[in-house]
Design an enzyme around this catalytic site. Structure first.
Site, mmCIF file in Angstrom:
data_model
loop_
_atom_site.group_PDB
_atom_site.id
_atom_site.type_symbol
_atom_site.label_atom_id
_atom_site.label_comp_id
_atom_site.label_asym_id
_atom_site.label_seq_id
_atom_site.Cartn_x
_atom_site.Cartn_y
_atom_site.Cartn_z
ATOM 1 N N TYR A 87 0.849 -1.204 0.000
ATOM 2 C CA TYR A 87 0.000 0.000 0.000
ATOM 3 C C TYR A 87 0.884 1.254 0.000
ATOM 4 O O TYR A 87 0.668 2.188 -0.769
ATOM 5 C CB TYR A 87 -0.900 -0.034 1.241
ATOM 6 C CG TYR A 87 -1.769 1.189 1.431
ATOM 7 C CD1 TYR A 87 -2.963 1.334 0.737
ATOM 8 C CD2 TYR A 87 -1.407 2.202 2.334
ATOM 9 C CE1 TYR A 87 -3.773 2.449 0.927
ATOM 10 C CE2 TYR A 87 -2.214 3.318 2.523
ATOM 11 C CZ TYR A 87 -3.395 3.435 1.824
ATOM 12 O OH TYR A 87 -4.192 4.544 2.011
ATOM 13 N N LYS A 117 1.172 4.159 -2.955
ATOM 14 C CA LYS A 117 0.899 5.589 -2.740
ATOM 15 C C LYS A 117 2.129 6.443 -3.088
ATOM 16 O O LYS A 117 2.005 7.567 -3.569
ATOM 17 C CB LYS A 117 0.441 5.834 -1.297
ATOM 18 C CG LYS A 117 -0.918 5.216 -0.979
ATOM 19 C CD LYS A 117 -2.067 5.893 -1.732
ATOM 20 C CE LYS A 117 -3.423 5.335 -1.350
ATOM 21 N NZ LYS A 117 -4.543 6.027 -1.978
HETATM 22 N N1 NAP Z 1 -8.916 6.208 5.995
HETATM 23 C C1 NAP Z 1 -7.647 6.529 6.140
HETATM 24 O O1 NAP Z 1 -7.110 6.517 7.264
HETATM 25 C C2 NAP Z 1 -6.811 6.902 4.945
HETATM 26 C C3 NAP Z 1 -5.534 7.428 5.173
HETATM 27 C C4 NAP Z 1 -4.758 7.800 4.079
HETATM 28 C C5 NAP Z 1 -5.257 7.658 2.798
HETATM 29 N N2 NAP Z 1 -6.491 7.133 2.603
HETATM 30 C C6 NAP Z 1 -6.979 6.994 1.220
HETATM 31 O O2 NAP Z 1 -8.233 7.612 1.111
HETATM 32 C C7 NAP Z 1 -8.937 7.053 0.007
HETATM 33 C C8 NAP Z 1 -10.369 6.764 0.437
HETATM 34 O O3 NAP Z 1 -10.348 5.710 1.385
HETATM 35 P P1 NAP Z 1 -11.311 5.643 2.645
HETATM 36 O O4 NAP Z 1 -10.449 5.718 3.826
HETATM 37 O O5 NAP Z 1 -12.431 6.571 2.493
HETATM 38 O O6 NAP Z 1 -11.788 4.114 2.548
HETATM 39 P P2 NAP Z 1 -13.146 3.470 2.064
HETATM 40 O O7 NAP Z 1 -14.269 3.900 2.906
HETATM 41 O O8 NAP Z 1 -12.842 2.010 1.979
HETATM 42 O O9 NAP Z 1 -13.326 4.060 0.599
HETATM 43 C C9 NAP Z 1 -12.590 3.594 -0.484
HETATM 44 C C10 NAP Z 1 -13.419 3.776 -1.716
HETATM 45 O O10 NAP Z 1 -12.635 3.354 -2.843
HETATM 46 C C11 NAP Z 1 -13.453 2.457 -3.595
HETATM 47 N N3 NAP Z 1 -12.650 1.545 -4.395
HETATM 48 C C12 NAP Z 1 -11.755 0.620 -3.973
HETATM 49 N N4 NAP Z 1 -11.269 -0.051 -5.029
HETATM 50 C C13 NAP Z 1 -11.881 0.463 -6.134
HETATM 51 C C14 NAP Z 1 -11.819 0.196 -7.508
HETATM 52 N N5 NAP Z 1 -11.056 -0.782 -7.989
HETATM 53 N N6 NAP Z 1 -12.568 0.934 -8.354
HETATM 54 C C15 NAP Z 1 -13.373 1.901 -7.890
HETATM 55 N N7 NAP Z 1 -13.499 2.193 -6.588
HETATM 56 C C16 NAP Z 1 -12.759 1.481 -5.730
HETATM 57 C C17 NAP Z 1 -14.306 1.736 -2.571
HETATM 58 O O11 NAP Z 1 -15.401 1.112 -3.221
HETATM 59 P P3 NAP Z 1 -16.056 -0.234 -2.612
HETATM 60 O O12 NAP Z 1 -16.965 0.202 -1.515
HETATM 61 O O13 NAP Z 1 -16.764 -0.814 -3.791
HETATM 62 O O14 NAP Z 1 -14.932 -1.088 -2.113
HETATM 63 C C18 NAP Z 1 -14.695 2.914 -1.711
HETATM 64 O O15 NAP Z 1 -15.725 3.656 -2.289
HETATM 65 C C19 NAP Z 1 -8.154 5.830 -0.421
HETATM 66 O O16 NAP Z 1 -7.396 6.138 -1.567
HETATM 67 C C20 NAP Z 1 -7.230 5.574 0.753
HETATM 68 O O17 NAP Z 1 -6.045 4.924 0.369
HETATM 69 C C21 NAP Z 1 -7.287 6.755 3.648
#
Ligand code: NAP
Length: 331
Positions: A202, A206
């Site tokens: 991961y 990134k």
């Molecule tokens: N939460 C944190 O602490 C954190 C920290 C740093 C960065 N981020 C980044 O923030 C972003 C959003 O994540 P989140 O934390 O909000 O998690 P989340 O609630 O799991 O949201 C991730 C979203 O990405 C979608 N997704 C995953 N694989 C996909 C694909 N192949 N095609 C289209 N959509 C896809 C998921 O869809 P499904 O529901 O269908 O799986 C979901 O809508 C991500 O890029 C993550 O790496 C998060």
């Protein structure tokens, strides 16, 4: 500041400011917006006046539930929210999505490339391990395919448009041992299941995403296209991320307790995404954790970071040109 000190500062002391920028009249796309940070970013941009918000989701039914939730909490017109299908693990889906963007949208002001996943399981989609396809190759493909629409919008409406990607602070601790191979072999090495370090994957994906943003921003300076390309990092936030890999009620409960202590509310993390999608010209090619331009660290730092970026780009460019010849030289 060390990584740990920065983590403590971010999670317990500093809170990113609520965005106040106006999105009046703007058309926005947010990928991965059926849950978590993407959904909150959509909600925020609706409240800040956006005219048309497109939730780009791989599961349209989940997207429609999110759209209903946003509509109910903002009282916006249901017509301004749309759900379009997009699966970032499929090049065909990315190509079809971009074609619809270019054909159907009179304008595109913001593409927030936020879809992401975290997994310890190795699996291939298209010609790469899935995190690399989703966070790096498909993201770059999407960026190049929508650049003409972002540029057209900027010119027609005399404005600046944005391509903003959600990175992660964890890029900074990427070990990326796969880089220690001869030129031209990095992606093939990342595809070797027998050597894959999925604990690091991961973070690596990134890091590569940040290389993409910096690379494309250098290729297309702001004055040539009026498109701001930047990447943001939200901190450790409540969301669905990685939760599907937590097995059993006891472990789930434990993870929830830890998250309750450490995590930012989703809405607070989403502020950083909305900031990136409205930030000024000085953020072109920049990394913006916590709504501030911050020099890239770790393996992205300095001359070595640029050299590594260049090696990655040479391989990535070849992949993109195989998917769609000419895509890396958009009009
Ligand atoms: N939460 C944190 O602490 C954190 C920290 C740093 C960065 N981020 C980044 O923030 C972003 C959003 O994540 P989140 O934390 O909000 O998690 P989340 O609630 O799991 O949201 C991730 C979203 O990405 C979608 N997704 C995953 N694989 C996909 C694909 N192949 N095609 C289209 N959509 C896809 C998921 O869809 P499904 O529901 O269908 O799986 C979901 O809508 C991500 O890029 C993550 O790496 C998060």
């Amino acid at each position: 500041m060390s990584f740990l000190a920065a983590f403590i500062y971010r999670q317990f002391i500093h809170e990113p400011p609520a965005p106040t920028a106006s999105f009046k009249g703007r058309t926005i796309i947010v990928t991965g917006s059926n849950s978590g940070l993407g959904r909150e970013a959509c909600r925020m941009m609706v409240r800040l006046g956006a005219s048309r918000v497109i939730l780009a989701c791989r599961n349209v039914d989940k997207g429609k539930i999110a759209a209903k939730d946003i509509q109910a909490t903002t009282s916006c017109s249901p017509d301004m929210l749309e759900v379009w299908q997009l699966d970032m693990s499929s090049y065909a889906s990315v190509l079809a999505f971009a074609e619809k963007v270019n054909a159907d949208l009179p304008r595109l002001d913001v593409l927030l490339a936020n879809a992401g996943r975290v997994t310890r399981k190795f699996g291939m989609t298209e010609d790469n391990e899935e995190s690399i396809t989703t966070h790096v190759v498909s993201l770059s493909l999407l960026a190049f395919l929508v650049l003409p629409k972002l540029r057209e919008t900027a010119m027609k409406f005399n404005t600046l448009t944005h391509f903003t990607a959600t990175a992660s602070e964890l890029y900074e601790v990427a070990k990326f041992k796969e880089r220690k191979v001869p030129d031209g072999k990095i992606f093939a090495t990342l595809n070797d299941k027998s050597k894959a370090n999925m604990e690091d994957r991961y973070n690596v994906s990134k890091l590569l995403l940040m290389f993409v943003i910096r690379q494309v921003a250098t290729m297309f300076p702001l004055d040539s296209r009026q498109i701001i390309m930047n990447c943001v990092a939200p901190g450790f936030c409540h969301s669905e991320l990685g939760m599907n890999e937590i097995n059993g009620p006891i472990l789930s409960r434990l993870v929830q307790i830890v998250k309750n202590i450490l995590c930012r509310p989703t809405e607070v993390g989403a502020r950083t995404l909305v900031y990136g999608a409205s930030a000024g010209a000085n953020t072109h090619g920049q990394y913006l954790p916590d709504c501030k331009i911050t020099p890239m660290k770790g393996l992205a730092k300095g001359k070595e970071g640029r050299e590594l970026q260049n090696r990655v780009w040479m391989e990535l460019k070849e992949k993109l040109e195989q998917i769609r010849p000419g895509v890396t030289s958009p009009s």
